[in-house]
Write a protein that holds these residues in place. Structure first.
Motif, PDB file in Angstrom:
ATOM      1  N   LEU A  10     -57.060  28.531   0.830  1.00 47.11           N
ATOM      2  CA  LEU A  10     -57.870  27.368   1.192  1.00 47.11           C
ATOM      3  C   LEU A  10     -57.040  26.293   1.882  1.00 47.11           C
ATOM      4  O   LEU A  10     -57.464  25.699   2.874  1.00 47.11           O
ATOM      5  CB  LEU A  10     -58.538  26.791  -0.064  1.00 47.11           C
ATOM      6  CG  LEU A  10     -59.740  27.560  -0.611  1.00 47.11           C
ATOM      7  CD1 LEU A  10     -60.186  26.963  -1.930  1.00 47.11           C
ATOM      8  CD2 LEU A  10     -60.882  27.566   0.393  1.00 47.11           C
ATOM      9  N   VAL A  14     -58.167  25.184   5.520  1.00 40.42           N
ATOM     10  CA  VAL A  14     -58.659  23.811   5.713  1.00 40.42           C
ATOM     11  C   VAL A  14     -57.637  22.978   6.473  1.00 40.42           C
ATOM     12  O   VAL A  14     -57.979  22.236   7.401  1.00 40.42           O
ATOM     13  CB  VAL A  14     -58.998  23.169   4.350  1.00 40.42           C
ATOM     14  CG1 VAL A  14     -59.430  21.717   4.543  1.00 40.42           C
ATOM     15  CG2 VAL A  14     -60.116  23.946   3.659  1.00 40.42           C
ATOM     16  N   ILE A  50     -67.049  24.079  -0.425  1.00 39.94           N
ATOM     17  CA  ILE A  50     -66.254  25.034  -1.203  1.00 39.94           C
ATOM     18  C   ILE A  50     -66.935  25.350  -2.538  1.00 39.94           C
ATOM     19  O   ILE A  50     -67.015  26.513  -2.954  1.00 39.94           O
ATOM     20  CB  ILE A  50     -64.838  24.477  -1.427  1.00 39.94           C
ATOM     21  CG1 ILE A  50     -64.095  24.426  -0.092  1.00 39.94           C
ATOM     22  CG2 ILE A  50     -64.068  25.311  -2.441  1.00 39.94           C
ATOM     23  CD1 ILE A  50     -62.773  23.699  -0.140  1.00 39.94           C
ATOM     24  N   SER A  53     -70.073  27.479  -2.055  1.00 36.71           N
ATOM     25  CA  SER A  53     -69.683  28.840  -1.668  1.00 36.71           C
ATOM     26  C   SER A  53     -69.202  29.624  -2.883  1.00 36.71           C
ATOM     27  O   SER A  53     -69.496  30.820  -3.025  1.00 36.71           O
ATOM     28  CB  SER A  53     -68.574  28.794  -0.611  1.00 36.71           C
ATOM     29  OG  SER A  53     -69.015  28.136   0.548  1.00 36.71           O
ATOM     30  N   THR A 123     -63.966  22.893   7.206  1.00 32.30           N
ATOM     31  CA  THR A 123     -64.528  24.086   6.564  1.00 32.30           C
ATOM     32  C   THR A 123     -65.469  24.783   7.534  1.00 32.30           C
ATOM     33  O   THR A 123     -66.063  24.145   8.397  1.00 32.30           O
ATOM     34  CB  THR A 123     -65.296  23.716   5.283  1.00 32.30           C
ATOM     35  OG1 THR A 123     -66.382  22.846   5.621  1.00 32.30           O
ATOM     36  CG2 THR A 123     -64.383  23.020   4.297  1.00 32.30           C
ATOM     37  N   THR A 127     -63.649  29.651   5.535  1.00 30.46           N
ATOM     38  CA  THR A 127     -63.583  29.036   4.205  1.00 30.46           C
ATOM     39  C   THR A 127     -64.633  29.631   3.276  1.00 30.46           C
ATOM     40  O   THR A 127     -64.345  29.990   2.123  1.00 30.46           O
ATOM     41  CB  THR A 127     -63.802  27.514   4.309  1.00 30.46           C
ATOM     42  OG1 THR A 127     -62.839  26.968   5.203  1.00 30.46           O
ATOM     43  CG2 THR A 127     -63.659  26.847   2.955  1.00 30.46           C
ATOM     44  N   MET A 131     -64.074  31.962  -0.242  1.00 28.05           N
ATOM     45  CA  MET A 131     -64.590  31.619  -1.561  1.00 28.05           C
ATOM     46  C   MET A 131     -65.481  32.718  -2.119  1.00 28.05           C
ATOM     47  O   MET A 131     -65.420  33.042  -3.307  1.00 28.05           O
ATOM     48  CB  MET A 131     -65.374  30.294  -1.495  1.00 28.05           C
ATOM     49  CG  MET A 131     -64.511  29.086  -1.192  1.00 28.05           C
ATOM     50  SD  MET A 131     -63.049  28.971  -2.261  1.00 28.05           S
ATOM     51  CE  MET A 131     -63.796  28.771  -3.869  1.00 28.05           C
ATOM     52  N   TYR A 150     -60.791  24.100  -7.379  1.00 26.81           N
ATOM     53  CA  TYR A 150     -59.980  24.086  -6.172  1.00 26.81           C
ATOM     54  C   TYR A 150     -60.666  23.289  -5.063  1.00 26.81           C
ATOM     55  O   TYR A 150     -60.013  22.747  -4.174  1.00 26.81           O
ATOM     56  CB  TYR A 150     -59.710  25.510  -5.691  1.00 26.81           C
ATOM     57  CG  TYR A 150     -58.679  26.242  -6.529  1.00 26.81           C
ATOM     58  CD1 TYR A 150     -57.781  25.545  -7.321  1.00 26.81           C
ATOM     59  CD2 TYR A 150     -58.612  27.630  -6.538  1.00 26.81           C
ATOM     60  CE1 TYR A 150     -56.849  26.211  -8.097  1.00 26.81           C
ATOM     61  CE2 TYR A 150     -57.680  28.297  -7.308  1.00 26.81           C
ATOM     62  CZ  TYR A 150     -56.799  27.584  -8.084  1.00 26.81           C
ATOM     63  OH  TYR A 150     -55.868  28.236  -8.842  1.00 26.81           O
ATOM     64  N   GLY A 151     -62.013  23.224  -5.126  1.00 27.10           N
ATOM     65  CA  GLY A 151     -62.735  22.379  -4.174  1.00 27.10           C
ATOM     66  C   GLY A 151     -62.354  20.925  -4.355  1.00 27.10           C
ATOM     67  O   GLY A 151     -62.239  20.178  -3.376  1.00 27.10           O
TER      68      GLY A 151
END
Length: 213
Positions: A10, A14, A50, A53, A123, A127, A131, A150-151
Motif C-alpha cells: 500500500l 499510494v 482502502i 476495499s 488510490t 490499490t 486490498m 492499514y487504511g
C-alpha cells in the motif's frame, strides 16, 4: 499471512510523497485554511477507499462471479503496470489525461481532494486490487481488522506528507521525489510478480509440478 506485505504494498502504491507535487499544483491559489481542509478530505478519502476495499471488495467480486485466482492475475498485472509508471517517475495510477480530467471535474464543482487527489492519484484500481487479494488471504477477524487499520496508517501518512508538502518539495526537489518514486516502483514490481505467480499457479496447477529429470 504475512501482515507486513499489505502495508508495504500500500505504501508503495499510494506513495504520498510522490503525490506531493500534484497536491501543491492543485492547491495553488488556495488559502491556508482551504489547503488544510483539502488535505484532511484527501487523507480521509484514501482511508475510506482502502477500508471499503478490505471489507466489501471480496463480496463484490463474488457477486460478479470472479474467482480470486483470476483477480490475483488481473491485480498483479495492474500492480506491474503501476510499477512501470513509477519506474519512469510517473504517478503510479494516473496519466496526464487523468489529471486533466480531474481538473475539469474540479472546475465543475467537485473537490480536488477527492478527484483527482484521492482517485486516481493516491488510490485506484491497483490499490483496490491489492486490498481484495490480501483480504482473501485473511484467516481471522483480527487479521481483517489489521487490513482496515492499514487504511488508517495510509490516511495518516497522506496527511503528514501533504501537511509537510512545502518542506518536502524544498528538501527533496524534483530529482529526489523521482528517485523515491522509482525506488517504490522497484519494490512494487517485485510484489506484482509474486502475486501474478501465485494467481497463475492457482489457475494452472501444472505450473507448480516439479520438472521431469
Amino acid at each position: 499471512m504475512d501482515l507486513l506485505k499489505p502495508l508495504i504494498a500500500l505504501l508503495a502504491i499510494v506513495n504520498p510523497i510522490g503525490a506531493v507535487p500534484f497536491f501543491l499544483a492543485l492547491t495553488q491559489g488556495m488559502t491556508s485554511l482551504q489547503r488544510r481542509r483539502t488535505l484532511r478530505v484527501a487523507s480521509f478519502s484514501a482511508f475510506c477507499v482502502i477500508a471499503v476495499s478490505a471489507v466489501a471488495g471480496l463480496h463484490i467480486i463474488h457477486f460478479f462471479g470472479i474467482s480470486i485466482a483470476s483477480f490475483q492475475v488481473g491485480g498483479g498485472v495492474l500492480l506491474l503496470l503501476s510499477a512501470l509508471h513509477m519506474l519512469n517517475a510517473q504517478p503510479a495510477e494516473s496519466k496526464k489525461d487523468d489529471v486533466d480530467e480531474g481538473h475539469a471535474k474540479a472546475d465543475a464543482g467537485d473537490s480536488v481532494a477527492v478527484v483527482p487527489l484521492t482517485i486516481p492519484l493516491l488510490t485506484g484500481p491497483a490499490t483496490i486490487s491489492t486490498m481484495v487479494i490480501y483480504a482473501e488471504k485473511t484467516k481471522t477477524l483480527l487479521e481483517h481488522a489489521v487490513l482496515v487499520g492499514y487504511g488508517v496508517v495510509i490516511g495518516i501518512a497522506t496527511f503528514l506528507a501533504f501537511m509537510a508538502a512545502g518542506r518536502i518539495a524544498k528538501v527533496l526537489g524534483s530529482t529526489g521525489i523521482n528517485v523515491m518514486t522509482r525506488l517504490m516502483g522497484l519494490i512494487l514490481a517485485a510484489m506484482a510478480v509474486e502475486l501474478l505467480a501465485d494467481g497463475l499457479i492457482k489457475l494452472f496447477p501444472v505450473l507448480s509440478a516439479p520438472l521431469p529429470r
